[in-house]
Write an enzyme that holds these catalytic residues in place. Structure first.
Site, PDB file in Angstrom:
ATOM      1  N   ARG A   1       1.289  -1.431   0.269  1.00 23.45           N
ATOM      2  CA  ARG A   1      -0.170   0.092   0.161  1.00 23.45           C
ATOM      3  C   ARG A   1       0.912   1.531  -0.115  1.00 23.45           C
ATOM      4  NH1 ARG A   1      -4.817   0.451   4.380  1.00 23.45           N
ATOM      5  NH2 ARG A   1      -2.756   0.452   5.995  1.00 23.45           N
TER       6      ARG A   1
ATOM      7  N   LYS B   1      -2.807   6.612   1.830  1.00 23.30           N
ATOM      8  CA  LYS B   1      -2.844   7.385   2.960  1.00 23.30           C
ATOM      9  C   LYS B   1      -1.855   7.841   2.987  1.00 23.30           C
ATOM     10  CE  LYS B   1      -2.518   4.764   7.533  1.00 23.30           C
ATOM     11  NZ  LYS B   1      -4.144   3.870   7.428  1.00 23.30           N
TER      12      LYS B   1
ATOM     13  N   GLU C   1     -16.384   6.676   4.515  1.00 18.54           N
ATOM     14  CA  GLU C   1     -15.843   5.834   5.898  1.00 18.54           C
ATOM     15  C   GLU C   1     -15.623   6.987   6.497  1.00 18.54           C
ATOM     16  OE1 GLU C   1     -11.822   4.305   5.279  1.00 18.54           O
ATOM     17  OE2 GLU C   1     -11.627   6.384   3.603  1.00 18.54           O
TER      18      GLU C   1
HETATM   19  C1  LIG Z   1      -5.887   4.010   8.039  1.00 19.73           C
HETATM   20  C2  LIG Z   1      -6.868   3.686   7.652  1.00 19.73           C
HETATM   21  C3  LIG Z   1      -7.861   3.132   7.377  1.00 19.73           C
HETATM   22  C4  LIG Z   1      -7.842   1.469   8.155  1.00 19.73           C
HETATM   23  O1  LIG Z   1      -7.001   0.766   7.447  1.00 19.73           O
HETATM   24  P1  LIG Z   1      -5.695  -0.885   8.312  1.00 19.73           P
HETATM   25  O2  LIG Z   1      -5.385  -1.020   7.019  1.00 19.73           O
HETATM   26  O3  LIG Z   1      -7.343  -1.414   8.464  1.00 19.73           O
HETATM   27  O4  LIG Z   1      -5.766   0.220   9.306  1.00 19.73           O
HETATM   28  C5  LIG Z   1      -9.036   3.228   7.331  1.00 19.73           C
HETATM   29  N1  LIG Z   1      -8.962   4.484   6.639  1.00 19.73           N
HETATM   30  C6  LIG Z   1      -8.359   5.383   6.718  1.00 19.73           C
HETATM   31  C7  LIG Z   1      -8.647   7.060   6.287  1.00 19.73           C
HETATM   32  C8  LIG Z   1      -7.183   5.199   6.736  1.00 19.73           C
HETATM   33  O5  LIG Z   1      -6.267   6.129   6.823  1.00 19.73           O
END
Ligand SMILES: *Cc1c(COP(=O)(O)O)cnc(C)c1O
Length: 354
Positions: free
Chosen positions: A100, A201, A237
């Site tokens: 990722r 991210k 989300e």
């Molecule tokens: C990191 C993150 C998540 C969750 O991802 P995981 O890999 O499950 O930790 C969900 N939403 C956002 C906006 C994030 O930055």
């Protein structure tokens, strides 16, 4: 007490096991606790990352012109190291975080460490900070890899130098109880569709949601549920975690369409639910639909699986089932069981560090 040695700049540093930390005294939560070492690897633009090293944890020095400071050229990751009952240390799907980060780096014009470099560096960081991995019932070690443009530039060009940095800190639960979410109808987290950065991210994704979160918290809510920016009709989300709804034993979550962060917890929970025989759908979910769900929960490395007790949209407040008998609790237990070595890992998701 067992001692092991970390070699750093020809000094030999003795690092104890976790026995020298009184975990019961720590009100950890998710606050910054400095640990012993961090990992640093640098790379010039156009080159490949090659060799990094562990250095004592501490402040870093960068130019005021650093692109990360001025234009936010940076990707973060988040994963945890888990202590098992018999004292081993496990990582959970670290190659997924590596992958990722690579996708995010491509999007932001940055070189990235290889999957192998990433995973090896995470392992080394955890081992060097072994005494900070809490015992099973006391918490986990949260690991934060960063990939940032540290080279100086004032013009709109990718940084001439990049730093891959990993630090870590012991944590307990992110939220203390089930969540009361507010549906945000003014601000958006990400641009709907594949043109934005909601699916990576990027370090730039969080500051724009602070206003919404601060306002929601001031009104007694735990966090904010964002709607798509194109129509304002569908849920995407929560600020830092993915969302699931359960209706008549069918589990649904919005499909990752570029605006939604493809969570590794999300992906793992989908697989666990399918294995347990549930129907899981990745699809568009309207805000009206979440208001009539039986159960709602959030997933993420930090929050793990967190039940939602209510969702408020304008004047309507919907309440949901929480507690021991819920589907989310069953999924959470299975996930945490795998992560901590209590439930057999049939999928090869865990990686032993020590
Ligand atoms: C990191 C993150 C998540 C969750 O991802 P995981 O890999 O499950 O930790 C969900 N939403 C956002 C906006 C994030 O930055």
């Amino acid at each position: 007490m067992v001692l092991f040695f970390v070699f750093y700049d020809s000094n030999v540093v003795a690092v104890g096991n976790c026995a020298d930390i009184n975990w019961d005294e720590h009100e950890l939560g998710f606050s910054p606790v400095p640990t012993d070492f961090m990992y640093v690897m640098k790379c010039a633009k156009g080159d490949k990352f090659s060799q990094g090293s562990l250095v004592p944890y501490g402040n870093i020095e960068i130019s005021p012109f650093a692109v990360i400071l001025n234009y936010g050229q940076g990707i973060f990751e988040g994963l945890k190291a888990y202590r098992t009952e018999d004292g081993r240390i496990l990582l959970f799907r670290p190659e997924e975080n590596a992958q990722r980060m690579k996708i995010g780096a491509d999007r932001l014009c940055m070189p990235s460490p290889s999957i192998d470099q990433f995973v090896t560096a995470v392992k080394q960081t955890v081992l060097a900070n072994k005494r900070w991995v809490p015992p099973l019932e006391k918490g986990t070690l949260y690991i934060r890899p960063l990939l940032i443009g540290t080279g100086a530039s004032l013009s709109l060009t990718p940084a001439p130098e990049y730093t891959f940095l990993i630090y870590c800190t012991p944590v307990t639960s992110y939220h203390k109880s089930s969540l009361n979410l507010k549906v945000e109808s003014k601000f958006h987290r990400a641009i709907t569709g594949s043109g934005g950065t909601g699916g990576i991210k990027s370090v730039t994704n969080y500051a724009p949601v602070y206003t919404a979160i601060t306002e929601a918290k001031a009104n007694g809510f735990s966090d904010v549920l964002f709607l798509d920016s194109a129509t304002g009709k569908n849920i995407e989300e929560v600020s830092s975690c993915n969302v699931f709804v359960v209706k008549d034993n069918v589990i649904s979550t919005p499909e990752t369409n570029g605006a939604i962060l493809p969570g590794i917890t999300r992906k793992s929970i989908i697989d666990i639910a399918l294995d347990l025989g549930y129907e899981v759908m990745e699809r568009t979910i309207s805000v009206e639909e979440i208001l009539v769900a039986d159960e709602v929960f959030c997933t993420g490395t930090a929050v793990v699986v967190n039940s939602v007790s209510s969702v408020t949209y304008k004047e309507t407040r919907a309440e949901y089932k929480t507690g021991a008998e819920t589907l989310s609790e069953k999924l959470r237990k299975t996930l945490v069981g795998i992560q901590t070595g209590c439930v057999e890992d049939k999928k090869g998701w865990t990686l032993r560090v020590d």
